[in-house]
Design an enzyme around this catalytic site. Structure first.
Site, PDB file in Angstrom:
ATOM      1  N   GLU A 132      -0.625  -9.303  -0.123  1.00 21.21           N
ATOM      2  CA  GLU A 132      -2.052  -9.460   0.203  1.00 21.21           C
ATOM      3  C   GLU A 132      -2.915  -9.567  -1.052  1.00 21.21           C
ATOM      4  O   GLU A 132      -3.837 -10.385  -1.113  1.00 21.21           O
ATOM      5  CB  GLU A 132      -2.505  -8.292   1.086  1.00 21.21           C
ATOM      6  N   GLY A 148       0.703  -4.921   0.996  1.00 17.13           N
ATOM      7  CA  GLY A 148      -0.487  -5.011   0.147  1.00 17.13           C
ATOM      8  C   GLY A 148      -0.245  -5.803  -1.130  1.00 17.13           C
ATOM      9  O   GLY A 148      -1.196  -6.329  -1.725  1.00 17.13           O
ATOM     10  N   ALA A 172       0.864  -1.174   0.000  1.00 19.38           N
ATOM     11  CA  ALA A 172       0.000   0.000   0.000  1.00 19.38           C
ATOM     12  C   ALA A 172       0.908   1.233   0.000  1.00 19.38           C
ATOM     13  O   ALA A 172       2.069   1.158   0.415  1.00 19.38           O
ATOM     14  CB  ALA A 172      -0.890  -0.028   1.232  1.00 19.38           C
ATOM     15  N   GLU A 188       4.799  -4.870   7.538  1.00 16.67           N
ATOM     16  CA  GLU A 188       4.061  -3.787   8.199  1.00 16.67           C
ATOM     17  C   GLU A 188       4.507  -3.475   9.613  1.00 16.67           C
ATOM     18  O   GLU A 188       4.559  -2.308  10.013  1.00 16.67           O
ATOM     19  CB  GLU A 188       2.547  -4.092   8.198  1.00 16.67           C
TER      20      GLU A 188
HETATM   21  N1  CAA Z   1       4.537   3.124  -1.068  1.00 13.96           N
HETATM   22  C1  CAA Z   1       4.863   4.247  -1.747  1.00 13.96           C
HETATM   23  N2  CAA Z   1       5.954   4.346  -2.532  1.00 13.96           N
HETATM   24  C2  CAA Z   1       6.724   3.247  -2.651  1.00 13.96           C
HETATM   25  C3  CAA Z   1       6.435   2.037  -1.996  1.00 13.96           C
HETATM   26  C4  CAA Z   1       5.259   2.005  -1.181  1.00 13.96           C
HETATM   27  N3  CAA Z   1       4.862   0.877  -0.540  1.00 13.96           N
HETATM   28  N4  CAA Z   1       7.402   1.143  -2.283  1.00 13.96           N
HETATM   29  C5  CAA Z   1       8.259   1.765  -3.118  1.00 13.96           C
HETATM   30  N5  CAA Z   1       7.869   3.044  -3.340  1.00 13.96           N
HETATM   31  C6  CAA Z   1       8.517   4.066  -4.169  1.00 13.96           C
HETATM   32  C7  CAA Z   1       9.731   4.639  -3.449  1.00 13.96           C
HETATM   33  O1  CAA Z   1       9.344   5.659  -2.548  1.00 13.96           O
HETATM   34  C8  CAA Z   1      10.527   5.178  -4.622  1.00 13.96           C
HETATM   35  O2  CAA Z   1       9.953   6.393  -5.052  1.00 13.96           O
HETATM   36  P1  CAA Z   1      10.902   7.652  -5.415  1.00 13.96           P
HETATM   37  O3  CAA Z   1      11.716   7.191  -6.591  1.00 13.96           O
HETATM   38  O4  CAA Z   1       9.947   8.736  -5.738  1.00 13.96           O
HETATM   39  O5  CAA Z   1      11.751   7.891  -4.209  1.00 13.96           O
HETATM   40  C9  CAA Z   1      10.258   4.161  -5.724  1.00 13.96           C
HETATM   41  O6  CAA Z   1       9.069   3.455  -5.320  1.00 13.96           O
HETATM   42  C10 CAA Z   1      11.378   3.132  -5.854  1.00 13.96           C
HETATM   43  O7  CAA Z   1      11.583   2.548  -4.577  1.00 13.96           O
HETATM   44  P2  CAA Z   1      13.034   2.410  -3.905  1.00 13.96           P
HETATM   45  O8  CAA Z   1      13.921   3.527  -4.340  1.00 13.96           O
HETATM   46  O9  CAA Z   1      12.823   2.227  -2.439  1.00 13.96           O
HETATM   47  O10 CAA Z   1      13.519   1.063  -4.592  1.00 13.96           O
HETATM   48  P3  CAA Z   1      14.536  -0.007  -3.995  1.00 13.96           P
HETATM   49  O11 CAA Z   1      14.811  -0.957  -5.098  1.00 13.96           O
HETATM   50  O12 CAA Z   1      15.677   0.650  -3.328  1.00 13.96           O
HETATM   51  O13 CAA Z   1      13.705  -0.772  -2.844  1.00 13.96           O
HETATM   52  C11 CAA Z   1      11.804  -1.881  -1.927  1.00 13.96           C
HETATM   53  C12 CAA Z   1      12.585  -1.543  -3.187  1.00 13.96           C
HETATM   54  C13 CAA Z   1      12.615  -2.834  -1.048  1.00 13.96           C
HETATM   55  C14 CAA Z   1      10.513  -2.592  -2.369  1.00 13.96           C
HETATM   56  C15 CAA Z   1      11.473  -0.604  -1.148  1.00 13.96           C
HETATM   57  O14 CAA Z   1      10.911   0.338  -2.047  1.00 13.96           O
HETATM   58  C16 CAA Z   1      10.497  -0.810  -0.040  1.00 13.96           C
HETATM   59  O15 CAA Z   1      10.892  -1.300   1.028  1.00 13.96           O
HETATM   60  N6  CAA Z   1       9.240  -0.410  -0.242  1.00 13.96           N
HETATM   61  C17 CAA Z   1       8.210  -0.497   0.783  1.00 13.96           C
HETATM   62  C18 CAA Z   1       7.747  -1.936   0.992  1.00 13.96           C
HETATM   63  C19 CAA Z   1       6.748  -2.002   2.098  1.00 13.96           C
HETATM   64  O16 CAA Z   1       7.041  -1.735   3.246  1.00 13.96           O
HETATM   65  N7  CAA Z   1       5.505  -2.380   1.776  1.00 13.96           N
HETATM   66  C20 CAA Z   1       4.415  -2.469   2.733  1.00 13.96           C
HETATM   67  C21 CAA Z   1       3.662  -1.204   2.770  1.00 13.96           C
HETATM   68  S1  CAA Z   1       2.498  -1.150   4.093  1.00 13.96           S
HETATM   69  C22 CAA Z   1       1.134  -1.991   3.544  1.00 13.96           C
HETATM   70  O17 CAA Z   1       1.115  -2.532   2.464  1.00 13.96           O
HETATM   71  C23 CAA Z   1      -0.007  -1.963   4.502  1.00 13.96           C
HETATM   72  C24 CAA Z   1      -1.139  -2.828   4.166  1.00 13.96           C
HETATM   73  O18 CAA Z   1      -1.126  -4.013   4.408  1.00 13.96           O
HETATM   74  C25 CAA Z   1      -2.364  -2.253   3.644  1.00 13.96           C
END
Ligand code: CAA
Length: 264
Positions: free
Chosen positions: A111, A108, A63, A131
């Protein structure tokens, strides 16, 4: 639509979450567009769906953390409901949905894949529920569907520790059915979807309904669900064509023909 692509060929629809710059993260707009796309699927001509993400790196990275970062308690609950409503629509969608997980399937992303009927993935896929590392619980069904799919013990370990698992481990614990090289994944998903699309469509839909509904109730009630859906098939042209073809083959092997099933 800005973030969701939809393409149909040979009775198979491919839905692509297309927000590659944010690794296909699910914001409210993506969720709305996914819901609208499902509403537009022509169930008379499409028999199986594939859900995938744009690009080579990510299926869905979760998400949208930016959107969630400022939510209040009530808004958080509403955002969870918004995701859950779309994922339930996907889970209960009349025809099968295959998740072709082509990279990150985090939060998400994991999920939404679990709301699909079948998951296959590329060799670079990474699954997880990170999360608790962000100070929240999984919010789009992760606490419920992961435990149902891989068992409570493994689900609790993954969710409490926020540890991601690679494609091989996901295969080992039964979260995915198969792993393919990235460049083959979509073709393999289409091959599987094509195999499903060839079968009697009402029977396939009834199987989905029977499995999904049966898993929610006691075994006595579950077999009653199956009996009803089994019985319904005997009112279809497909049952007559399918069984008739089998019996004809027995009389005279030269009469073997491929049955083309209809939506009736
Ligand atoms: N939300 C919003 N933006 C996201 C995102 C997310 N979940 N995951 C990645 N992005 C964006 C980053 O902010 C980045 O944007 P910018 O270029 O504008 O900075 C772009 O995608 C590329 O991401 P990274 O530079 O971080 O890429 P990376 O290869 O270094 O890392 C990754 C990849 C390990 C997936 C890392 O992006 C990451 O950890 N993302 C978050 C993963 C996460 O925690 N997901 C769970 C979210 S909470 C949820 O989902 C709740 C629920 O159950 C409803």
């Amino acid at each position: 639509m800005e973030f969701v692509l939809y393409d149909v060929s040979d009775a198979v629809g491919v839905i692509t979450i297309n927000r590659e710059k944010a690794l296909n993260a699910l914001n409210s707009q993506v969720l709305d567009e996914l819901s609208q796309t499902l509403d537009q699927v022509d169930l008379d001509s499409v028999r199986c769906l594939i859900l995938t993400g744009a690009g080579q790196k990510s299926f869905v990275a979760g998400a949208d953390i930016g959107e969630m970062s400022t939510l209040t308690k009530a808004e958080g609950e509403a955002f969870g409901k918004k995701g859950n409503d779309v994922f339930l629509k996907l889970e209960k969608f009349p025809i099968p949905v295959i998740a072709a997980v082509n990279g990150f399937a985090l939060g998400g992303g994991c999920e939404i894949s679990m709301s699909c009927d079948i998951r296959i993935c590329s060799d670079n896929a990474l699954f997880g529920q990170p999360e608790v590392g962000l100070g929240i619980t999984p919010g789009f069904g992760g606490t419920q569907r992961l435990a149902r799919l891989v068992g409570a013990g493994m689900a609790k370990q993954m969710i409490y520790s926020a540890r991601n698992i690679d494609a091989n481990e996901a295969f080992r614990i039964g979260l995915v059915n198969a792993i393919y090289p990235q460049e083959e994944l979509l073709d393999q998903a289409k091959k599987l979807a094509g195999q499903i699309a060839k079968q009697a469509p009402i029977a396939v839909r009834n199987c989905k309904k029977a499995i999904n509904e049966g898993l929610q109730v006691s075994i006595d009630d579950a077999v009653a669900v199956e009996e009803k859906l089994f019985g319904d098939c005997f009112e279809t042209e497909d049952q007559k064509a399918g069984m008739g073809n089998f019996l004809k083959k027995k009389d005279d092997p030269t009469k073997v023909k491929v049955v083309t099933f209809v939506n009736k």
